[in-house]
Write a protein that holds these residues in place. Structure first.
Motif, PDB file in Angstrom:
ATOM      1  N   SER A 152      23.657  54.724   8.186  1.00 24.38           N
ATOM      2  CA  SER A 152      25.063  54.942   7.822  1.00 24.38           C
ATOM      3  C   SER A 152      25.560  53.911   6.813  1.00 24.38           C
ATOM      4  O   SER A 152      26.640  54.067   6.242  1.00 24.38           O
ATOM      5  N   LEU A 153      24.761  52.869   6.586  1.00 22.06           N
ATOM      6  CA  LEU A 153      25.164  51.813   5.658  1.00 22.06           C
ATOM      7  C   LEU A 153      24.810  52.189   4.224  1.00 22.06           C
ATOM      8  O   LEU A 153      23.828  52.887   3.964  1.00 22.06           O
ATOM      9  N   SER A 154      25.603  51.683   3.296  1.00 19.01           N
ATOM     10  CA  SER A 154      25.278  51.849   1.886  1.00 19.01           C
ATOM     11  C   SER A 154      24.104  50.939   1.532  1.00 19.01           C
ATOM     12  O   SER A 154      23.729  50.037   2.302  1.00 19.01           O
ATOM     13  N   ALA A 155      23.515  51.160   0.354  1.00 12.72           N
ATOM     14  CA  ALA A 155      22.401  50.318  -0.078  1.00 12.72           C
ATOM     15  C   ALA A 155      22.819  48.854  -0.156  1.00 12.72           C
ATOM     16  O   ALA A 155      22.069  47.953   0.256  1.00 12.72           O
ATOM     17  N   ARG A 156      24.017  48.591  -0.658  1.00 10.14           N
ATOM     18  CA  ARG A 156      24.499  47.214  -0.749  1.00 10.14           C
ATOM     19  C   ARG A 156      24.703  46.619   0.635  1.00 10.14           C
ATOM     20  O   ARG A 156      24.368  45.459   0.892  1.00 10.14           O
ATOM     21  N   GLU A 157      25.248  47.414   1.560  1.00  8.25           N
ATOM     22  CA  GLU A 157      25.456  46.926   2.920  1.00  8.25           C
ATOM     23  C   GLU A 157      24.135  46.614   3.605  1.00  8.25           C
ATOM     24  O   GLU A 157      24.016  45.624   4.336  1.00  8.25           O
ATOM     25  N   ARG A 158      23.116  47.437   3.360  1.00  8.18           N
ATOM     26  CA  ARG A 158      21.796  47.160   3.950  1.00  8.18           C
ATOM     27  C   ARG A 158      21.218  45.873   3.367  1.00  8.18           C
ATOM     28  O   ARG A 158      20.581  45.088   4.071  1.00  8.18           O
ATOM     29  N   GLU A 159      21.445  45.655   2.080  1.00  7.79           N
ATOM     30  CA  GLU A 159      20.971  44.427   1.451  1.00  7.79           C
ATOM     31  C   GLU A 159      21.659  43.216   2.069  1.00  7.79           C
ATOM     32  O   GLU A 159      21.003  42.206   2.390  1.00  7.79           O
ATOM     33  N   VAL A 160      22.976  43.301   2.239  1.00 10.16           N
ATOM     34  CA  VAL A 160      23.728  42.194   2.832  1.00 10.16           C
ATOM     35  C   VAL A 160      23.294  41.966   4.283  1.00 10.16           C
ATOM     36  O   VAL A 160      23.092  40.830   4.718  1.00 10.16           O
ATOM     37  N   LEU A 161      23.117  43.052   5.032  1.00  9.03           N
ATOM     38  CA  LEU A 161      22.700  42.918   6.430  1.00  9.03           C
ATOM     39  C   LEU A 161      21.335  42.251   6.537  1.00  9.03           C
ATOM     40  O   LEU A 161      21.107  41.407   7.424  1.00  9.03           O
ATOM     41  N   ALA A 162      20.413  42.605   5.656  1.00 11.82           N
ATOM     42  CA  ALA A 162      19.091  41.979   5.679  1.00 11.82           C
ATOM     43  C   ALA A 162      19.191  40.480   5.461  1.00 11.82           C
ATOM     44  O   ALA A 162      18.455  39.695   6.078  1.00 11.82           O
ATOM     45  N   LEU A 163      20.111  40.059   4.615  1.00  8.65           N
ATOM     46  CA  LEU A 163      20.302  38.629   4.355  1.00  8.65           C
ATOM     47  C   LEU A 163      21.010  37.955   5.524  1.00  8.65           C
ATOM     48  O   LEU A 163      20.730  36.791   5.838  1.00  8.65           O
ATOM     49  N   VAL A 164      21.916  38.672   6.175  1.00 11.28           N
ATOM     50  CA  VAL A 164      22.517  38.152   7.409  1.00 11.28           C
ATOM     51  C   VAL A 164      21.425  37.900   8.443  1.00 11.28           C
ATOM     52  O   VAL A 164      21.417  36.887   9.147  1.00 11.28           O
ATOM     53  N   ALA A 165      20.478  38.833   8.528  1.00 11.22           N
ATOM     54  CA  ALA A 165      19.376  38.704   9.487  1.00 11.22           C
ATOM     55  C   ALA A 165      18.479  37.512   9.183  1.00 11.22           C
ATOM     56  O   ALA A 165      17.786  37.007  10.071  1.00 11.22           O
ATOM     57  N   GLU A 166      18.487  37.063   7.933  1.00 13.54           N
ATOM     58  CA  GLU A 166      17.735  35.861   7.575  1.00 13.54           C
ATOM     59  C   GLU A 166      18.476  34.592   7.979  1.00 13.54           C
ATOM     60  O   GLU A 166      17.945  33.488   7.855  1.00 13.54           O
ATOM     61  N   GLY A 167      19.729  34.748   8.434  1.00  9.15           N
ATOM     62  CA  GLY A 167      20.513  33.593   8.856  1.00  9.15           C
ATOM     63  C   GLY A 167      21.377  33.000   7.770  1.00  9.15           C
ATOM     64  O   GLY A 167      21.941  31.913   7.944  1.00  9.15           O
ATOM     65  N   LEU A 168      21.530  33.687   6.632  1.00  8.87           N
ATOM     66  CA  LEU A 168      22.326  33.160   5.532  1.00  8.87           C
ATOM     67  C   LEU A 168      23.820  33.282   5.833  1.00  8.87           C
ATOM     68  O   LEU A 168      24.261  34.222   6.488  1.00  8.87           O
ATOM     69  N   THR A 169      24.583  32.324   5.341  1.00  9.23           N
ATOM     70  CA  THR A 169      26.039  32.368   5.444  1.00  9.23           C
ATOM     71  C   THR A 169      26.590  33.300   4.368  1.00  9.23           C
ATOM     72  O   THR A 169      25.876  33.703   3.432  1.00  9.23           O
ATOM     73  N   ASN A 170      27.885  33.610   4.455  1.00 11.21           N
ATOM     74  CA  ASN A 170      28.500  34.461   3.434  1.00 11.21           C
ATOM     75  C   ASN A 170      28.384  33.834   2.046  1.00 11.21           C
ATOM     76  O   ASN A 170      28.123  34.530   1.055  1.00 11.21           O
ATOM     77  N   ASN A 171      28.595  32.533   1.951  1.00  7.84           N
ATOM     78  CA  ASN A 171      28.501  31.864   0.653  1.00  7.84           C
ATOM     79  C   ASN A 171      27.080  31.944   0.095  1.00  7.84           C
ATOM     80  O   ASN A 171      26.885  32.164  -1.114  1.00  7.84           O
ATOM     81  N   GLU A 172      26.084  31.767   0.952  1.00  8.25           N
ATOM     82  CA  GLU A 172      24.691  31.832   0.494  1.00  8.25           C
ATOM     83  C   GLU A 172      24.322  33.239   0.063  1.00  8.25           C
ATOM     84  O   GLU A 172      23.611  33.436  -0.928  1.00  8.25           O
ATOM     85  N   ILE A 173      24.817  34.239   0.798  1.00  4.99           N
ATOM     86  CA  ILE A 173      24.561  35.628   0.407  1.00  4.99           C
ATOM     87  C   ILE A 173      25.224  35.929  -0.925  1.00  4.99           C
ATOM     88  O   ILE A 173      24.642  36.600  -1.793  1.00  4.99           O
ATOM     89  N   ALA A 174      26.457  35.443  -1.104  1.00  5.17           N
ATOM     90  CA  ALA A 174      27.180  35.672  -2.355  1.00  5.17           C
ATOM     91  C   ALA A 174      26.390  35.150  -3.550  1.00  5.17           C
ATOM     92  O   ALA A 174      26.303  35.816  -4.596  1.00  5.17           O
ATOM     93  N   ILE A 175      25.812  33.980  -3.411  1.00  3.59           N
ATOM     94  CA  ILE A 175      24.996  33.407  -4.489  1.00  3.59           C
ATOM     95  C   ILE A 175      23.764  34.268  -4.733  1.00  3.59           C
ATOM     96  O   ILE A 175      23.399  34.547  -5.877  1.00  3.59           O
ATOM     97  N   ARG A 176      23.143  34.714  -3.639  1.00  8.14           N
ATOM     98  CA  ARG A 176      21.903  35.486  -3.759  1.00  8.14           C
ATOM     99  C   ARG A 176      22.120  36.818  -4.483  1.00  8.14           C
ATOM    100  O   ARG A 176      21.286  37.239  -5.282  1.00  8.14           O
ATOM    101  N   VAL A 177      23.232  37.489  -4.203  1.00 14.86           N
ATOM    102  CA  VAL A 177      23.436  38.834  -4.760  1.00 14.86           C
ATOM    103  C   VAL A 177      24.477  38.848  -5.876  1.00 14.86           C
ATOM    104  O   VAL A 177      24.866  39.920  -6.347  1.00 14.86           O
ATOM    105  N   HIS A 178      24.965  37.651  -6.260  1.00 13.24           N
ATOM    106  CA  HIS A 178      25.876  37.526  -7.401  1.00 13.24           C
ATOM    107  C   HIS A 178      27.203  38.259  -7.180  1.00 13.24           C
ATOM    108  O   HIS A 178      27.700  38.985  -8.057  1.00 13.24           O
ATOM    109  N   LEU A 179      27.769  38.067  -5.983  1.00 15.31           N
ATOM    110  CA  LEU A 179      29.087  38.596  -5.669  1.00 15.31           C
ATOM    111  C   LEU A 179      29.946  37.460  -5.118  1.00 15.31           C
ATOM    112  O   LEU A 179      29.439  36.392  -4.804  1.00 15.31           O
TER     113      LEU A 179
END
Length: 219
Positions: A152-179
């Protein structure tokens, strides 16, 4: 404001040792310590930010305490204290929303930082527990319902969720995906809503259980 902590362990020496370390840390207050029998009432009464909870206690074990805290919608983030690691305990605790597994012999210099990470919504796993978490052995039973939720998730949401599962914070995810961090926060909120998850950890568990990885978000 100071972080409010409760320490639950059946050994008074362990409770005292953790309390000494953490109360000596700036901006941390250990508001109570207790054993498993008193844990639920103590946590509910003091409403702490973080609970350090022993896994194995002789009368009321940590998983029973964690299950009851979640049933009562307790807001505290809970990290399990342990001297051992088994897949059964790790899987159950994470599915119940635990946000960390700390060994009782954790380096005293690292303990306050681990607590801060947990309080801020991060996931902290002792090395041996981290190996279990990422081995894939815990997540072979992903159900059709789990896969439907991920679908049910969008491609971007799945990408973000995968990074959450790696233990990344919101700031770290933002840097990783350039948002922006605010955009990531919105994505995480939408993910939790779609998955029906009460926390980032529960969402991460579902991601791992279904085999979602950051390298293949569109699968």
């Amino acid at each position: 404001m100071n972080l409010r902590l409760v320490i639950v362990d059946d050994e008074a020496l362990v409770r005292t040792g953790f309390k000494v370390i953490l109360t000596a840390t700036h901006n941390m207050d250990v508001v109570a310590t207790c054993d498993g029998r008193e844990a639920v009432d103590t946590v509910i009464h003091h409403d702490p930010d973080v609970v350090l909870l022993d896994v194995r206690m002789p009368e009321v074990d940590g998983l029973t305490v964690l299950r009851e805290l979640r049933r009562r919608s307790c807001r505290a983030r809970v990290a399990m204290l342990t001297t051992f690691d088994t897949e059964e305990y790790v899987a159950t605790a994470l599915r119940l929303g635990a946000t960390g597994f700390l060994l009782k012999d954790t380096d005293p210099e690292q303990l306050p930082e681990f607590v801060r990470i947990i309080a801020s919504g991060g996931l902290v796993l002792a090395n041996s527990v981290g190996d279990i978490f990422t081995s894939g052995n815990l997540w072979r039973q992903g159900s059709e319902e789990d896969r439907r939720k991920i679908g049910s998730l969008s491609a971007r949401e799945r990408e973000v969720l995968a990074l959450v599962a790696e233990g990344l914070t919101n700031n770290e995810i933002a840097i990783r995906v350039h948002l922006s961090p605010m955009t990531i926060k919105d994505h995480v909120s939408a993910i939790l809503t779609k998955l029906g998850s009460g926390s980032r950890v529960q969402a991460a568990v579902l991601a791992e259980r279904t085999g979602l990885s950051a390298s293949s978000p569109d699968e």
